[in-house]
Design a protein around this motif. Structure first.
Motif, PDB file in Angstrom:
ATOM      1  N   PHE A  37       1.062  -1.003   0.122  1.00  0.00           N
ATOM      2  CA  PHE A  37       0.081   0.014  -0.283  1.00  0.00           C
ATOM      3  C   PHE A  37       0.508   1.203   0.033  1.00  0.00           C
ATOM      4  N   SER A  38       1.640   1.152   1.059  1.00  0.00           N
ATOM      5  CA  SER A  38       2.877   2.737   0.970  1.00  0.00           C
ATOM      6  C   SER A  38       3.469   2.457  -0.312  1.00  0.00           C
ATOM      7  N   ILE A  39       3.875   1.684  -1.264  1.00  0.00           N
ATOM      8  CA  ILE A  39       5.213   1.800  -2.253  1.00  0.00           C
ATOM      9  C   ILE A  39       4.262   2.124  -3.388  1.00  0.00           C
ATOM     10  N   ALA A  40       2.773   1.809  -3.486  1.00  0.00           N
ATOM     11  CA  ALA A  40       1.450   2.302  -4.306  1.00  0.00           C
ATOM     12  C   ALA A  40       1.322   3.231  -4.010  1.00  0.00           C
ATOM     13  N   GLY A  41       1.485   3.677  -3.181  1.00  0.00           N
ATOM     14  CA  GLY A  41       1.388   5.464  -2.560  1.00  0.00           C
ATOM     15  C   GLY A  41      -0.208   5.526  -2.832  1.00  0.00           C
ATOM     16  N   LEU A  93      11.568  -7.155   0.161  1.00  0.00           N
ATOM     17  CA  LEU A  93      10.669  -6.369  -0.490  1.00  0.00           C
ATOM     18  C   LEU A  93      11.745  -5.002  -0.902  1.00  0.00           C
ATOM     19  N   SER A  94      11.858  -4.425   0.289  1.00  0.00           N
ATOM     20  CA  SER A  94      12.510  -3.199   0.156  1.00  0.00           C
ATOM     21  C   SER A  94      13.519  -3.166  -0.486  1.00  0.00           C
ATOM     22  N   ALA A  95      14.737  -4.163  -0.604  1.00  0.00           N
ATOM     23  CA  ALA A  95      15.584  -4.284  -0.619  1.00  0.00           C
ATOM     24  C   ALA A  95      16.127  -4.077  -2.241  1.00  0.00           C
ATOM     25  N   ALA A  96      14.713  -5.369  -2.857  1.00  0.00           N
ATOM     26  CA  ALA A  96      14.610  -5.283  -4.070  1.00  0.00           C
ATOM     27  C   ALA A  96      14.078  -3.335  -5.453  1.00  0.00           C
ATOM     28  N   LEU A  97      12.967  -3.311  -4.576  1.00  0.00           N
ATOM     29  CA  LEU A  97      12.310  -2.321  -4.637  1.00  0.00           C
ATOM     30  C   LEU A  97      13.086  -0.749  -5.213  1.00  0.00           C
ATOM     31  N   SER A  98      13.814  -0.781  -3.136  1.00  0.00           N
ATOM     32  CA  SER A  98      14.204   0.688  -3.516  1.00  0.00           C
ATOM     33  C   SER A  98      15.556   1.555  -4.384  1.00  0.00           C
ATOM     34  N   PRO A  99      16.034   0.876  -4.768  1.00  0.00           N
ATOM     35  CA  PRO A  99      17.157   1.044  -5.829  1.00  0.00           C
ATOM     36  C   PRO A  99      16.541   1.182  -6.825  1.00  0.00           C
ATOM     37  N   VAL A 100      15.428   0.231  -7.631  1.00  0.00           N
ATOM     38  CA  VAL A 100      14.228   1.309  -8.471  1.00  0.00           C
ATOM     39  C   VAL A 100      13.279   2.376  -8.044  1.00  0.00           C
ATOM     40  N   LEU A 101      13.001   2.211  -7.150  1.00  0.00           N
ATOM     41  CA  LEU A 101      12.311   3.243  -6.380  1.00  0.00           C
ATOM     42  C   LEU A 101      12.677   5.034  -6.051  1.00  0.00           C
ATOM     43  N   GLU A 102      13.820   4.647  -5.262  1.00  0.00           N
ATOM     44  CA  GLU A 102      14.500   6.154  -4.708  1.00  0.00           C
ATOM     45  C   GLU A 102      15.818   6.100  -4.895  1.00  0.00           C
ATOM     46  N   GLY A 103      16.504   4.808  -6.757  1.00  0.00           N
ATOM     47  CA  GLY A 103      17.802   5.658  -6.672  1.00  0.00           C
ATOM     48  C   GLY A 103      18.937   4.898  -6.049  1.00  0.00           C
ATOM     49  N   GLU A 104      18.447   4.392  -4.878  1.00  0.00           N
ATOM     50  CA  GLU A 104      19.530   4.126  -3.736  1.00  0.00           C
ATOM     51  C   GLU A 104      18.830   3.083  -3.150  1.00  0.00           C
ATOM     52  N   LEU A 105      20.182   2.124  -2.756  1.00  0.00           N
ATOM     53  CA  LEU A 105      19.210   0.933  -1.158  1.00  0.00           C
ATOM     54  C   LEU A 105      18.579   2.260  -0.206  1.00  0.00           C
ATOM     55  N   ARG A 106      17.917   1.340   0.138  1.00  0.00           N
ATOM     56  CA  ARG A 106      17.307   2.059   1.615  1.00  0.00           C
ATOM     57  C   ARG A 106      16.412   0.906   2.062  1.00  0.00           C
ATOM     58  N   GLY A 107      16.474   1.755   3.183  1.00  0.00           N
ATOM     59  CA  GLY A 107      15.760   0.518   4.318  1.00  0.00           C
ATOM     60  C   GLY A 107      16.204  -0.517   4.723  1.00  0.00           C
ATOM     61  N   PRO A 108      16.215  -2.032   5.889  1.00  0.00           N
ATOM     62  CA  PRO A 108      16.629  -2.317   7.228  1.00  0.00           C
ATOM     63  C   PRO A 108      18.027  -2.614   6.673  1.00  0.00           C
ATOM     64  N   LEU A 109      18.707  -3.027   5.053  1.00  0.00           N
ATOM     65  CA  LEU A 109      19.540  -3.845   4.840  1.00  0.00           C
ATOM     66  C   LEU A 109      20.750  -2.881   5.220  1.00  0.00           C
TER      67      LEU A 109
END
Length: 144
Positions: A37-41, A93-109
């Protein structure tokens, strides 16, 4: 669901054998509706913080219903595992999508201590749901 006995010999088995894996994985994946839900906005469109809180309540209710109304043995253990499984799935999911959606790795990793905290927080959420599910089972007089 999980119909093995809970005798002392059973409790001495490794945790991996005591878990009902299809249920644990299914509930963990179901909980991914919250980050999706958050990713989709949709969380922003529907309103924060109400949407994430409502989704958490719905997920919790489903977890409690599945474990409490089903004949699930050791609901506390099963739902703690679902919480940890959700933490791992959401982190991946965050590791896979954050580089695509935000341009860099974000999240707990990106912060190892955050990964531990995410797992502990979601294990506690699962434990709370597991206690509630056990309460539902007791009200229904379910014996194992």
């Amino acid at each position: 669901m999980n119909t093995q006995d809970t005798s002392p010999a059973r409790r001495a088995e490794p945790l991996t054998r005591r878990l009902h894996w299809p249920m644990v994985i299914g509930l963990a994946l179901f909980a991914l509706i919250r980050p999706l839900f958050s990713i989709a906005g949709w969380s922003e469109v529907l309103g924060r913080p109400a949407t994430p809180l409502a989704l958490t309540a719905v997920i919790s209710a489903v977890w409690i219903a599945v474990a409490g109304l089903g004949r699930v043995r050791e609901p506390l253990l099963q739902l703690m595992a679902a919480g940890i499984g959700y933490a791992i799935a959401a982190t991946l999911l965050s590791a896979a999508l954050s580089p695509v959606l935000e341009g860099e790795l974000r999240g707990p990793l990106t912060h190892p201590i955050a990964l531990i905290m995410v797992c502990l927080t979601n294990a506690a959420w699962g434990a709370l749901c597991g206690l509630c599910a056990r309460g539902v089972q007791r009200m229904r007089h379910v014996r194992h």
